[in-house]
Design an enzyme around this catalytic site. Structure first.
Site, short mmCIF file in Angstrom:
data_model
loop_
_atom_site.label_atom_id
_atom_site.label_comp_id
_atom_site.label_asym_id
_atom_site.label_seq_id
_atom_site.Cartn_x
_atom_site.Cartn_y
_atom_site.Cartn_z
N SER A 147 -2.67 0.52 -4.44
CA SER A 147 -1.37 1.14 -4.66
C SER A 147 -1.36 1.95 -5.97
O SER A 147 -2.09 2.93 -6.09
CB SER A 147 -0.29 0.07 -4.64
N ASP A 223 2.75 -0.53 6.55
CA ASP A 223 3.09 -0.54 5.14
C ASP A 223 4.47 0.09 4.96
O ASP A 223 4.69 1.26 5.33
CB ASP A 223 2.03 0.26 4.36
N HIS A 256 1.37 -3.89 3.09
CA HIS A 256 0.96 -3.52 1.73
C HIS A 256 0.43 -4.71 0.93
O HIS A 256 0.07 -4.55 -0.23
CB HIS A 256 2.16 -2.91 1.00
#
Length: 283
Positions: A147, A223, A256
């Site tokens: 991320s 996600d 995620h």
């Protein structure tokens, strides 16, 4: 440098360390897993940069990297995501900014410029400290992240050509200068002149001529941040135009979380190991 903990795992040693950082002007903590091969000779190192709200500990607890890293003979170095301490400026109610959200850049705006210097901390101070204190072969480095850390890994590699043998990311923020959850942070750290943001934006760095040889990205299709924050198709298009070899795996149904990261961690470790010149057990 202070040793916080050392625990044996898979024949290697998982350590956590603290030191006084001159770059961030506060105490910084990092984790380092040394495989058993490090007892005999310096080993290649894979950097792992964590995402928003994380510390060095998230991947250490949930990333499931030690078994294969020990088998391959690759060290895994996990820095913190931002400066820490009671005197560090922060926005405690904003998880996308401040402590835990350093974005791996060098801030230029008050009051953040004094401490939020994660780019220089990673590329200079922690690199030099790790090379001095541990049996690491710094001629064989790779970098990955998740991320915000994926953003950091790619931008750091682009800005330091030749330093990293391989680059990968899990669900990276592909274009932070236009993403809803990162644009406000760049403005606070770097000011309102958006031209300054280009130095920390993967797609714009590529547009401006920066290059890496190869890139592996894994992204979950489930996600919740995919369409607003991450947008890997922007990076895919930039790599295509620049002739950068990109492998983009869209993983059906994955989110995620570290359930996603740990699922594909072995594939990333093997991918890096091959490019670091570690050939055993990489199939």
């Amino acid at each position: 440098m202070e040793t916080i903990s050392k625990v044996k795992a898979f024949g290697g040693m998982q350590g956590v360390y603290r030191h006084a950082s001159t770059t961030c002007q506060c105490d910084m903590t990092f984790a380092l897993f040394l495989p058993p091969q490090a007892e005999q000779k310096p080993v290649p190192v894979l950097w792992y940069l964590s995402g928003l709200t994380c510390t060095h500990q998230n991947v250490m607890d949930k990333g499931e990297y030690r078994r294969l890293a020990a088998e391959l003979g690759v060290a895994v170095l996990c820095p913190d995501t931002s400066p820490r301490g009671d005197d560090i400026p922060d926005e405690p109610d904003n998880w996308q900014f401040g402590k835990g959200a350093g974005f791996y850049l060098d801030a230029t705006q008050a009051p953040f410029a004094k401490n939020y210097r994660m780019y220089s901390y990673i590329t200079q101070e922690l690199s030099e400290l790790a090379a001095e204190k541990f049996p690491l072969d710094m001629t064989r480095q790779a970098i990955t992240g998740h991320s915000m850390g994926g953003h950091g890994a790619i931008t750091i590699a682009l800005k330091n050509p030749g330093r990293f043998k391989s680059v990968s990311a899990f669900a990276p923020i592909a274009q932070p200068s236009t993403a809803g959850w990162s644009k406000p942070a760049l403005e606070k750290y770097l000011g309102q002149d958006e031209s300054a943001w280009r130095a920390y934006d993967s797609t714009l760095l590529i547009e401006d001529g920066h290059r890496i040889e190869n890139l592996l990205i894994d992204q979950g299709t489930a996600d919740s941040f995919l369409n607003d924050g991450l947008r890997p198709w922007l990076l895919e298009e930039a790599c295509k135009k620049a002739g950068i070899a990109l492998t983009l795996n869209m993983r059906e149904g994955y989110d995620h979380s570290y359930y996603f990261i740990s699922t594909f961690m072995d594939e990333h470790l093997r991918w890096h190991a091959q490019r670091l010149g570690v050939f055993a057990s990489t199939t």
